[in-house]
Design a protein around this motif. Structure first.
Motif, PDB file in Angstrom:
ATOM      1  N   ARG A 299       0.847  -1.208   0.000  1.00  0.00           N
ATOM      2  CA  ARG A 299       0.000   0.000   0.000  1.00  0.00           C
ATOM      3  C   ARG A 299       0.876   1.250   0.000  1.00  0.00           C
ATOM      4  O   ARG A 299       0.576   2.231  -0.698  1.00  0.00           O
ATOM      5  CB  ARG A 299      -0.903  -0.056   1.225  1.00  0.00           C
ATOM      6  N   LYS A 722      -7.717   3.769  -6.099  1.00  0.00           N
ATOM      7  CA  LYS A 722      -8.816   2.902  -5.673  1.00  0.00           C
ATOM      8  C   LYS A 722      -8.314   1.821  -4.723  1.00  0.00           C
ATOM      9  O   LYS A 722      -8.954   1.499  -3.728  1.00  0.00           O
ATOM     10  CB  LYS A 722      -9.452   2.281  -6.916  1.00  0.00           C
ATOM     11  N   SER A 725      -7.790   3.338  -1.328  1.00  0.00           N
ATOM     12  CA  SER A 725      -9.062   3.611  -0.644  1.00  0.00           C
ATOM     13  C   SER A 725      -9.699   2.314  -0.162  1.00  0.00           C
ATOM     14  O   SER A 725     -10.237   2.245   0.962  1.00  0.00           O
ATOM     15  CB  SER A 725     -10.020   4.331  -1.591  1.00  0.00           C
ATOM     16  N   GLU A 726      -9.648   1.244  -0.969  1.00  0.00           N
ATOM     17  CA  GLU A 726     -10.236  -0.031  -0.570  1.00  0.00           C
ATOM     18  C   GLU A 726      -9.495  -0.604   0.629  1.00  0.00           C
ATOM     19  O   GLU A 726     -10.120  -1.188   1.528  1.00  0.00           O
ATOM     20  CB  GLU A 726     -10.189  -1.007  -1.754  1.00  0.00           C
ATOM     21  N   ALA A 728      -8.006   1.059   3.034  1.00  0.00           N
ATOM     22  CA  ALA A 728      -8.422   1.803   4.229  1.00  0.00           C
ATOM     23  C   ALA A 728      -9.848   1.424   4.649  1.00  0.00           C
ATOM     24  O   ALA A 728     -10.162   1.291   5.830  1.00  0.00           O
ATOM     25  CB  ALA A 728      -8.336   3.299   3.960  1.00  0.00           C
ATOM     26  N   ALA A 729     -10.744   1.234   3.636  1.00  0.00           N
ATOM     27  CA  ALA A 729     -12.136   0.899   3.948  1.00  0.00           C
ATOM     28  C   ALA A 729     -12.236  -0.482   4.580  1.00  0.00           C
ATOM     29  O   ALA A 729     -13.003  -0.698   5.543  1.00  0.00           O
ATOM     30  CB  ALA A 729     -12.980   0.964   2.678  1.00  0.00           C
ATOM     31  N   GLU A 730     -11.501  -1.475   4.069  1.00  0.00           N
ATOM     32  CA  GLU A 730     -11.550  -2.823   4.628  1.00  0.00           C
ATOM     33  C   GLU A 730     -11.038  -2.830   6.064  1.00  0.00           C
ATOM     34  O   GLU A 730     -11.607  -3.504   6.940  1.00  0.00           O
ATOM     35  CB  GLU A 730     -10.728  -3.765   3.752  1.00  0.00           C
ATOM     36  N   GLU A 731     -10.011  -2.070   6.294  1.00  0.00           N
ATOM     37  CA  GLU A 731      -9.465  -2.018   7.653  1.00  0.00           C
ATOM     38  C   GLU A 731     -10.482  -1.390   8.603  1.00  0.00           C
ATOM     39  O   GLU A 731     -10.699  -1.882   9.726  1.00  0.00           O
ATOM     40  CB  GLU A 731      -8.159  -1.225   7.660  1.00  0.00           C
ATOM     41  N   ALA A 732     -11.161  -0.331   8.176  1.00  0.00           N
ATOM     42  CA  ALA A 732     -12.152   0.339   9.021  1.00  0.00           C
ATOM     43  C   ALA A 732     -13.350  -0.578   9.286  1.00  0.00           C
ATOM     44  O   ALA A 732     -13.878  -0.621  10.410  1.00  0.00           O
ATOM     45  CB  ALA A 732     -12.616   1.619   8.353  1.00  0.00           C
ATOM     46  N   ARG A 733     -13.792  -1.368   8.272  1.00  0.00           N
ATOM     47  CA  ARG A 733     -14.932  -2.248   8.475  1.00  0.00           C
ATOM     48  C   ARG A 733     -14.612  -3.349   9.458  1.00  0.00           C
ATOM     49  O   ARG A 733     -15.424  -3.695  10.319  1.00  0.00           O
ATOM     50  CB  ARG A 733     -15.355  -2.849   7.127  1.00  0.00           C
TER      51      ARG A 733
END
Length: 986
Positions: A299, A722, A725-726, A728-733
């Protein structure tokens, strides 16, 4: 109805025009149509029938040959009748359809049927006063006035005795057919047919209802799953409904229990499924965080690439612009070189001159090309004029040839017209002679036919002469025999008187009551009967002699007529003359038929000559015009050619020189433009290279190669962003899932048995579904049985009155059609006809008793026939001498005539009253009198006198000699050429 006047022409056996005045004949109320067999008596009745209805009665009407074969071709077949019906006097004229010879040419043509009705006084209300000429309107008006059809009229006015004799002896079926025609009982036959059709319709409907009941019972048995019993009564239906209701109750209990078990199993499955879901979510979140930590280094690399690519973008834009300007400068140099080469190819070598010199040279050449523009137009005009000269030469040549051709045709026209006019005159002369030659041919054809008839006529004359001699001998013999018998009787008269003497009675000769010596009869005694027989034999021989004399006279007349027409010419001479006339007529016809065509050819030829003259004048003018125009145009072409030769120089023509100058000017202008573009492109390229060097310094790149290595496409940069961003989003979920309150305290290693709970819930649901299906099926069956039961009961309720109604209709139909409870086996139509026949029997009995001196009466019987056949139309005769009722077939010939005549008169009265027709003032009785003795004939004449006394006019049709002696001759109508005639006496 009263007849006044009858006229016939070329009708039946009458070749000429004959007139019958019924007013004169019927003045005393009785007249006679008398003549030998075949003399044409019945033809006069046929003429009356044809005038009224356009048809003749009996079998004669089926032949449809009404024209006299011996009538002349110019005499039309026509019947005219003047009569009064219901107070209206009118005249009917009819012509039948027949074939007649054509008035021109050979063969025959059809003369169509015609009819007319002319009112001789005031017409009935609503009728056209000018009369009628359409056949259908005339027939309809006559039938309305008479009130009866043609068949009824033939039965009640023209009494055919032979038919009534058959009617008297006929079986029930044949008698029924005649009565139906007369009394018009078709409406009762329609009633019978209506009942039969109605019964058939109602029977089909009833059978449909019964079939509907059977179908509902079958559907009940099918719905209940049972076999159809022999007696599907209401108890069987009630049993089916009770069994169905019990099955529904049992299914409801089983379904309730299964539904409760399924609900509990579903609740347990929901609890275990929720616990397993929470454990699975915790496991998935921890696994996702472990995976993301392993990918963090990648990343960070993505982020570095995005930053370098962002710095390289402005430098790449400027470097790309510099590359494009470099390409433009190179292309401008190549274009300049191509323009120089093009100018060299045009023969111009100063392409290295400065821009100002190039533009100066182009201007001078442009002015020179402009000066040649007018001469180019003259060159084009020169070519057009040269083509026009060639065209005019061709026109002059073609027109000259056409003028010669037209002149030749004009020279031949007078001779052609003269020949056509001579042929036309000959055709006219042939046409004028043709009619006379054809008339001569027709006359000779008739003479040839007469010559062929002459031997037969002479043979007939010889036969008639021999027959006359034999008849004279027989008459003389019969006369001598009668005279001898009379002499013998006179000689034995004393003995004949002596046989009648009685003791004590006076002698009719001397008056004495005593008879001492009565004369005794001799051996050759002759009585009154023998003398009467001899008188009758002499009368017959005399009649035969008269008939033979008439035949001889007719044969002599025929031979004399043929000799007069032939005028001593032999058959061979007549045949040769006829052939010659026929050949001459054919030749003249061949010439005459071309007259119209020749006249048309003359007119066409004259018009063609006028057209050729006009064409010759037009062609001569065209030749002169073309020659003048060609010479003038040739002078102009010669003058213009000198100017064009000077102007074209070394080129092919003026246009080629002008095109060359224009090409050079265009090449000079293109070279100047290309050189200007190259200098401008080189200047812009130097400026852009300075801009690229400044951008490299600002973005901290050493050269364009480093910029190109760091650069990424917009798609690649978007993909990298992208991915970041994905990540970061997976880690937050994943961290969000672990932070949820419901997952607090849930260990990822916990195990939950969901499969056992799922299997138990599935088994419980399946059992509940099966129980519900059983309940639903039981409920549907019970509901269906209830519905079917209601429909079955409704159908049965409708069936009962329908069966009762059909039973009543069936019995009534049988009665109306003469079956079933109808004891007499009489249909409605037969019953009506029986009533009419009973009226006829009563009316005929009054006539028959008078004619038979009270001995015979008609007896109507409505009893059924043998072996159950239909009855109601029986007609027998009561003999008062024996008191027995016997069949009409047992009557003798004379008795049958009396019965037939009485039946005909009675039927005429009943039919006239039944139809409501016009009063029948005129009546005809056809033949049958020859079977009567003198006394019976007197009785019949008394009956006819009664009819006459009632205001009727009675016409008798007979060949009986005694009737002619009773009624003196008043009029004679001749038939054909045979010499026989019909005597109309009154």
């Amino acid at each position: 109805m009263r007849l006044h006047r009858l006229e016939v022409a070329a009708f039946g056996p009458y070749p000429g025009h004959e007139v019958v005045d019924f007013d004169a004949l019927g003045a005393d109320g009785l007249f006679l149509l008398h003549g030998d067999t075949g003399a044409g008596k019945t033809t006069l009745l046929d003429a009356i029938a044809f005038a009224l209805f356009g048809v003749v009665p009996g079998a004669r009407g089926q032949v449809k040959r009404l024209r006299c074969d011996l009538a002349t071709e110019h005499t039309p077949t026509e019947v005219a009748l003047e009569l009064t019906v219901q107070g209206h006097r009118f005249r009917l004229v009819r012509r039948p359809e027949y074939q007649r010879p054509k008035r021109r040419g050979t063969g025959t043509t059809t003369e169509h049927a015609k009819a007319s009705l002319t009112w001789l006084d005031d017409p009935p209300h609503g009728s056209a006063p000018e009369g009628l000429i359409r056949i259908d309107e005339v027939g309809r008006t006559v039938q309305d006035l008479l009130g009866m059809s043609a068949e009824q009229f033939f039965q009640v006015v023209l009494l055919p005795q032979g038919e009534f004799a058959r009617f008297l002896r006929a079986e029930t079926t044949e008698r029924e057919q005649l009565l139906e025609r007369l009394f018009g009982t078709e409406r009762f036959a329609k009633v019978e047919r209506w009942f039969r059709e109605r019964r058939t319709q109602r029977g089909r409907a009833l059978e449909n209802q019964r079939q509907s009941v059977r179908e509902w019972v079958a559907r009940l048995a099918q719905a209940a799953g049972r076999e159809i019993p022999d007696n599907a009564d209401s108890e069987w239906v009630a049993e089916l409904l009770s069994v169905a209701k019990d099955a529904v109750s049992s299914a409801e209990q089983a379904e309730s229990l299964a539904r409760s078990k399924s609900k509990k199993a579903d609740e347990l499955l929901a609890v275990r499924t929720d616990a397993a879901r929470r454990v699975e979510r915790v496991r998935a979140a921890r696994a996702k965080l472990t995976e993301l930590e392993a990918r963090r280094e990648a990343r960070d690399g993505w982020a570095a690439q995005v930053a370098a690519a962002t710095r390289a973008l402005p430098v790449l834009d400027e470097a790309g612009r510099a590359a494009r300007l470099e390409t433009q400068a190179r292309q401008a140099l190549e274009t300049e070189k191509r323009r120089e080469q093009a100018l060299t190819e045009l023969g111009f070598e100063e392409h290295s001159a400065p821009l100002e010199r190039l533009r100066e040279l182009a201007g001078g050449l442009r002015e020179e090309a402009g000066a040649l523009t007018g001469l180019v137009a003259e060159a084009d005009r020169q070519r057009e004029d040269e083509r026009e000269v060639a065209r005019l030469q061709q026109v002059e040549k073609t027109s000259t040839g056409e003028a010669a051709e037209v002149a030749a045709q004009l020279e031949a026209s007078p001779a052609k017209l003269t020949a056509l006019r001579e042929r036309w005159i000959a055709a006219g002369e042939a046409e004028a002679k043709l009619e006379g030659v054809r008339a001569k041919e027709t006359e000779l054809a008739g003479l040839v036919a007469d010559a062929a008839k002459l031997p037969g006529a002479q043979a007939s004359l010889t036969t008639a002469q021999e027959a006359l001699r034999a008849a004279v001998d027989r008459h003389q013999t019969a006369r001598e025999h009668r005279l001898r018998l009379r002499e013998l009787r006179l000689d034995g008269m004393a003995a004949e008187l002596a046989r009648g003497l009685q003791p004590g009675q006076d002698c009719p000769v001397c008056g004495s009551a005593e008879h001492p010596a009565p004369a005794a009869p001799s051996g050759d005694q002759v009585d009154e009967r023998q003398e009467n027989l001899a008188d009758q034999a002499e009368a017959r021989a005399e009649a035969a002699r008269a008939k033979a004399e008439a035949a001889k006279t007719e044969a002599e007349h025929a031979v004399a007529v043929l000799h007069e027409r032939l005028r001593a010419q032999s058959p061979d001479e007549l045949t040769a003359a006829h052939a010659k006339a026929k050949t001459e007529a054919g030749e003249l016809a061949g010439l005459a038929k071309d007259k119209t065509r020749l006249a048309e050819l003359i007119t066409t030829t004259e018009a063609e000559a006028e057209r050729l003259s006009a064409r010759r004048r037009a062609v001569d003018g065209a030749v002169a015009t073309a020659r003048a125009e060609r010479e003038a145009l040739a002078t102009t072409i010669a003058e213009r050619r000198e100017r064009l030769e000077t102007a074209r120089g070394e080129h092919r023509d003026v246009a080629a020189r002008r095109a060359h100058l224009t090409g050079v000017v265009g090449a000079l202008d293109a070279l100047a433009e290309a050189r200007t573009s190259r200098l401008a492109a080189e200047e812009r390229l130097d400026e852009q290279r300075a801009v690229v060097r400044a951008a490299l310094e600002k973005a901290e790149f050493s050269g364009v190669e480093d910029v190109q290595a760091a650069a990424r496409s917009a798609e690649a940069i978007a993909d990298l962003e992208k991915r970041i961003s994905e990540f970061a989003a997976e880690e937050a979920r994943a961290r969000g899932v672990l932070a949820e309150p419901e997952l607090a305290g849930v260990a990822p290693e916990t195990e939950v048995d969901v499969e056992a709970a799922r299997e138990a819930a599935a088994e419980a649901r399946e059992a509940a579904r099966a129980a519900f299906a059983i309940l639903e099926a039981a409920t549907a069956r019970s509901t269906e049985l209830s519905t079917l039961t209601e429909k079955l009961e409704f159908t049965l309720d409708e069936l009962a009155p329908a069966e009762a109604e059909f039973a009543e209709l069936d019995a009534l139909t049988d009665v109306v059609n003469g079956r079933g409870q109808n004891a007499r086996r009489m249909s409605l139509r037969s019953y009506v006809l029986a009533a009419r026949l009973e009226e006829v029997a009563l009316a005929a009995t009054a006539r028959l008793r008078s004619m038979s001196q009270g001995r015979y009466s008609f007896v109507h019987s409505d009893a059924a026939g043998s072996r159950g056949t239909r009855g109601g139309l029986g007609l027998d005769v009561l003999d008062d001498y024996s008191g027995a009722v016997r069949p009409a077939k047992t009557l003798s010939g004379g008795e049958s005539f009396l019965a037939s005549l009485a039946l005909a008169l009675g039927l005429a009265d009943v039919v006239a009253a039944e139809t409501g027709g016009a009063l029948l003032d005129t009546l005809f009785v056809d033949e049958g009198f020859g079977t009567l003795d003198a006394e019976t004939l007197d009785q019949v004449m008394n009956i006819l006198d009664e009819l006459r006394a009632g205001g009727r006019v009675v016409g008798l049709v007979s060949h009986v000699e005694e009737l002619r002696q009773r009624i003196p001759t008043r009029l004679r109508v001749h038939k054909a050429r045979s010499g026989s005639s019909v005597a109309l006496v009154a």
